[in-house]
Scaffold this active site. Structure first.
Site, mmCIF file in Angstrom:
data_model
loop_
_atom_site.group_PDB
_atom_site.id
_atom_site.type_symbol
_atom_site.label_atom_id
_atom_site.label_comp_id
_atom_site.label_asym_id
_atom_site.label_seq_id
_atom_site.Cartn_x
_atom_site.Cartn_y
_atom_site.Cartn_z
ATOM 1 N N TRP A 105 0.768 -1.305 0.033
ATOM 2 C CA TRP A 105 -0.053 0.071 0.059
ATOM 3 C C TRP A 105 0.863 1.342 -0.129
ATOM 4 O O TRP A 105 0.360 2.270 -0.030
ATOM 5 C CB TRP A 105 -0.890 -0.017 1.108
ATOM 6 C CG TRP A 105 -0.315 -0.328 2.618
ATOM 7 C CD1 TRP A 105 -0.332 -1.640 3.171
ATOM 8 C CD2 TRP A 105 0.659 0.348 3.412
ATOM 9 N NE1 TRP A 105 0.439 -1.760 4.418
ATOM 10 C CE2 TRP A 105 1.064 -0.643 4.423
ATOM 11 C CE3 TRP A 105 1.044 1.564 3.152
ATOM 12 C CZ2 TRP A 105 1.825 -0.143 5.287
ATOM 13 C CZ3 TRP A 105 1.986 1.945 4.450
ATOM 14 C CH2 TRP A 105 2.431 1.155 5.399
ATOM 15 N N CYS B 141 10.304 1.017 2.149
ATOM 16 C CA CYS B 141 11.015 0.029 2.322
ATOM 17 C C CYS B 141 12.657 0.634 2.511
ATOM 18 O O CYS B 141 13.266 -0.040 3.309
ATOM 19 C CB CYS B 141 11.068 -0.926 1.388
ATOM 20 S SG CYS B 141 11.081 -0.341 -0.349
ATOM 21 N N GLU C 176 12.334 -3.023 11.622
ATOM 22 C CA GLU C 176 11.614 -2.145 10.415
ATOM 23 C C GLU C 176 10.459 -1.722 11.074
ATOM 24 O O GLU C 176 9.626 -2.088 11.555
ATOM 25 C CB GLU C 176 11.209 -2.905 9.228
ATOM 26 C CG GLU C 176 10.645 -1.911 8.210
ATOM 27 C CD GLU C 176 10.330 -2.423 6.818
ATOM 28 O OE1 GLU C 176 9.614 -3.492 7.039
ATOM 29 O OE2 GLU C 176 10.686 -2.114 5.772
HETATM 30 P P1 NAD Z 1 2.147 -6.978 3.649
HETATM 31 O O1 NAD Z 1 2.970 -8.305 3.365
HETATM 32 O O2 NAD Z 1 1.157 -7.400 4.800
HETATM 33 O O3 NAD Z 1 1.227 -7.069 2.385
HETATM 34 C C1 NAD Z 1 1.883 -6.839 1.012
HETATM 35 C C2 NAD Z 1 0.707 -7.615 0.165
HETATM 36 O O4 NAD Z 1 0.619 -8.931 0.249
HETATM 37 C C3 NAD Z 1 -0.661 -7.116 0.180
HETATM 38 O O5 NAD Z 1 -1.187 -7.056 -1.180
HETATM 39 C C4 NAD Z 1 -1.363 -8.210 1.002
HETATM 40 O O6 NAD Z 1 -2.601 -8.137 0.626
HETATM 41 C C5 NAD Z 1 -0.456 -9.342 0.503
HETATM 42 N N1 NAD Z 1 -0.589 -10.586 1.553
HETATM 43 C C6 NAD Z 1 -0.729 -10.387 2.912
HETATM 44 N N2 NAD Z 1 -0.792 -11.693 3.182
HETATM 45 C C7 NAD Z 1 -0.435 -12.622 1.956
HETATM 46 C C8 NAD Z 1 -0.179 -14.118 1.960
HETATM 47 N N3 NAD Z 1 -0.277 -14.772 2.874
HETATM 48 N N4 NAD Z 1 -0.250 -14.493 0.752
HETATM 49 C C9 NAD Z 1 -0.168 -13.717 -0.412
HETATM 50 N N5 NAD Z 1 -0.404 -12.291 -0.536
HETATM 51 C C10 NAD Z 1 -0.409 -11.798 0.927
HETATM 52 O O7 NAD Z 1 2.918 -5.789 3.441
HETATM 53 P P2 NAD Z 1 2.210 -4.236 3.650
HETATM 54 O O8 NAD Z 1 1.859 -3.930 4.901
HETATM 55 O O9 NAD Z 1 1.293 -3.933 2.361
HETATM 56 O O10 NAD Z 1 3.768 -3.203 3.276
HETATM 57 C C11 NAD Z 1 4.628 -3.215 4.313
HETATM 58 C C12 NAD Z 1 5.654 -3.949 4.005
HETATM 59 O O11 NAD Z 1 6.133 -4.073 2.867
HETATM 60 C C13 NAD Z 1 6.966 -3.158 4.855
HETATM 61 O O12 NAD Z 1 7.370 -4.279 5.526
HETATM 62 C C14 NAD Z 1 7.921 -2.675 3.691
HETATM 63 O O13 NAD Z 1 9.196 -2.808 3.881
HETATM 64 C C15 NAD Z 1 7.561 -3.657 2.677
HETATM 65 N N6 NAD Z 1 7.905 -3.045 1.246
HETATM 66 C C16 NAD Z 1 9.041 -3.330 0.671
HETATM 67 C C17 NAD Z 1 9.444 -2.663 -0.455
HETATM 68 C C18 NAD Z 1 10.603 -3.025 -1.241
HETATM 69 O O14 NAD Z 1 10.769 -2.670 -2.247
HETATM 70 N N7 NAD Z 1 11.293 -4.121 -0.769
HETATM 71 C C19 NAD Z 1 8.423 -1.853 -1.047
HETATM 72 C C20 NAD Z 1 7.494 -1.479 -0.336
HETATM 73 C C21 NAD Z 1 7.204 -2.092 0.942
#
Ligand code: NAD
Length: 484
Positions: free
Chosen positions: A159, A292, A388
């Site tokens: 998000w 991130c 983080e």
């Molecule tokens: P999240 O892992 O909760 O969700 C990310 C996505 O995964 C969402 O679309 C969610 O619906 C989906 N998801 C959740 N559980 C799942 C499952 N069991 N199987 C498949 N899909 C699933 O993370 P978030 O809260 O959306 O984002 C924040 C995190 O993302 C932070 O830890 C951040 O560091 C990381 N992030 C990393 C980068 C990067 O480039 N490395 C970029 C942005 C965010």
């Protein structure tokens, strides 16, 4: 405020909009009030999207000439450019970033990525490979590789920067000839749903791009388990990345996992201090710290430590927290209540473990999920320096020697990106070589461009997006050997 009453909020499958069997409601993070009701895809919807994407892959999209694929990507870029203000408003409304930043940085990044990969679409070549001859004998062979698309790929998006991060997955996947199923994050689907409308307007064959809003544990998990999907490209948390990797083992899916970070920003005493403080503050507070690559461990040489603390304190106090649609706002709300509470808990933990709260440390009064930009003076052992936080919270840590700076930078589970602030060119190269990270910025925080590969090492993930790496990661080499 933008009117969202005409926006499709259903499932986009095979070029058509469908209702889901279930729905979920999202909140406006600036007010805490309900914002939109969206379809929640289930395993049956994932099946339907895989069928539509497979049909497009084997049918109209697969048959389209590479240069026509590139032309469609350019057309989509044109439409995004036409609607940049609307897309920026939708994204800011949904996830809280100041709208000016969305319009000036995040949506233009998507446009740039679409155009960059549009150019690649008709330039994806295999290789002619010299070899020892048939079975190593005297009969020569003509051997070459074809770079073929994988098939149906899934893009699971977070998000914090929905359209920008989606672009890193969608554009190379399409340029290489794959079809795509997108799963936006629960808290920020609106800009991606609007992009789906633009996909139709651009004229992509139905099923080439599909969008399934929904809950991660249901729709995301069904994508990771589905045998018809050949690759998952995921950006999100480390815990979810691990679950996706495990579920992807079911059919040996390729995975690209872009996970969390705890980026060090190392400030040497020979740095241009004004630029370093300004850039470091950007690394801490941009996008409410929900980045991130946020540079949350500020590792400052002891000679400049006090000046860095003072500078960051000033930069934090200069932030204007408020309505993402007010042009004077520089920091909006965090995405949701859970994230706000999590960040506040970390601030408390930091103070409890002995960090000096230089500025911030709490939430302003009033509605919405806001927190104060926070600077802590501490050490690398504290929880706030190890985990983080994903909010505007930085820890400033002193060092005395180059070796100590490198050791501090590398003493963390993550390795996504790092920044080195120095005016010594030898030191810039030496430290860049020794810091464990997928990307290093020297005298600039986290440079991002479609041409530059992006991704992490250690717990920050596996695989690279963007640049030519993006092309390699969405194609499979096939070796053809003709015995002459
Ligand atoms: P999240 O892992 O909760 O969700 C990310 C996505 O995964 C969402 O679309 C969610 O619906 C989906 N998801 C959740 N559980 C799942 C499952 N069991 N199987 C498949 N899909 C699933 O993370 P978030 O809260 O959306 O984002 C924040 C995190 O993302 C932070 O830890 C951040 O560091 C990381 N992030 C990393 C980068 C990067 O480039 N490395 C970029 C942005 C965010």
């Amino acid at each position: 405020m933008i009117d969202i009453s005409n926006l499709h909020t259903g499932l986009y499958i095979g070029g058509e909009w469908r209702d889901g069997r279930d729905t979920f409601t999202t909140l406006n993070p600036a007010t805490g009030q309900p914002l939109a009701e969206l379809a929640a895809a289930d395993a049956g919807d994932v099946d339907a999207a895989v069928s539509a994407a497979t049909a497009a892959f084997r049918g109209d999209w697969g048959a389209l000439a590479p240069s026509r694929k590139g032309a469609l990507l350019n057309k989509l870029a044109d439409l995004v450019e036409r609607d940049v203000e609307q897309l920026a408003a939708l994204e800011s409304l949904d996830m809280g970033r100041p709208v000016g930043m969305s319009a000036a940085m995040m949506i233009p990044n998507l446009i740039g990525t679409l155009r960059y990969y549009a150019g690649w679409a008709d330039k994806i070549n295999g290789e002619l490979i010299a070899n020892d001859g048939y079975m190593g004998g005297p009969v020569p062979t003509h051997a070459y590789t074809r770079r073929e698309p994988l098939g149906v790929v899934a893009a699971i998006v977070p998000w914090n920067a929905p359209l920008m991060i989606l672009g890193w997955k969608l554009a190379p996947a399409l340029a290489c000839g794959n079809t795509v199923i997108i799963k936006p994050a629960e808290d920020a689907s609106l800009s991606i749903l609007r992009l789906a409308e633009l996909v139709t307007e651009a004229g992509f064959p139905p099923g080439t791009v599909n969008v399934l809003p929904g809950v991660g544990k249901v729709a995301g998990e069904a994508l990771a388990l589905h045998p018809g999907i050949k690759k998952i490209s995921f950006t999100g948390s480390t815990a979810t990345g691990r679950a996706i990797l495990q579920n992807s083992a079911s059919n040996f899916k390729r995975t690209a996992l872009e996970l969390g970070g705890k980026a060090p920003q190392i400030i040497f005493d020979d740095a241009n201090l004004e630029a370093a403080i300004q850039g470091t503050a950007m690394g801490l507070f941009f996008n409410q710290g929900e980045v991130c690559a946020a540079g949350t461990r500020v590792i400052a040489h002891r000679k400049v430590y006090d000046a860095v603390i003072d500078g960051l304190k000033g930069a934090a106090q200069a932030q204007v927290i408020g309505d993402p649609f007010d042009p004077s706002t520089t920091m909006g709300p965090l995405v949701n209540e859970r994230q706000r509470d999590r960040v506040l808990e970390y601030m408390k933990t930091g103070a409890g473990e002995g960090a000096d709260v230089v500025t911030g440390g709490s939430a302003p009064e009033g509605p919405g999920f806001f927190v104060e930009p926070t600077v802590l003076a501490g050490n690398n052992e504290m929880t706030v320096a190890r985990e983080e936080i994903f909010g505007p919270v930085g820890v400033v840590i002193p060092f005395d020697s180059d070796d100590e700076a490198i050791a501090l930078a590398n003493d963390n589970q993550y390795g996504l990106s790092a920044t080195v602030w120095t005016s010594d060119v030898t030191r810039a190269h030496t430290i860049s070589a020794k810091v464990e990270a997928g990307a290093i910025g020297v005298n600039g925080w986290s440079p991002l461009a479609p041409q530059l590969p992006w991704g992490g090492v250690k717990a920050s993930g596996v695989g690279r997006e963007l640049g030519y790496e993006g092309i390699l990661s969405y194609t499979e080499p096939k070796t053809v050997t003709i015995v002459l």
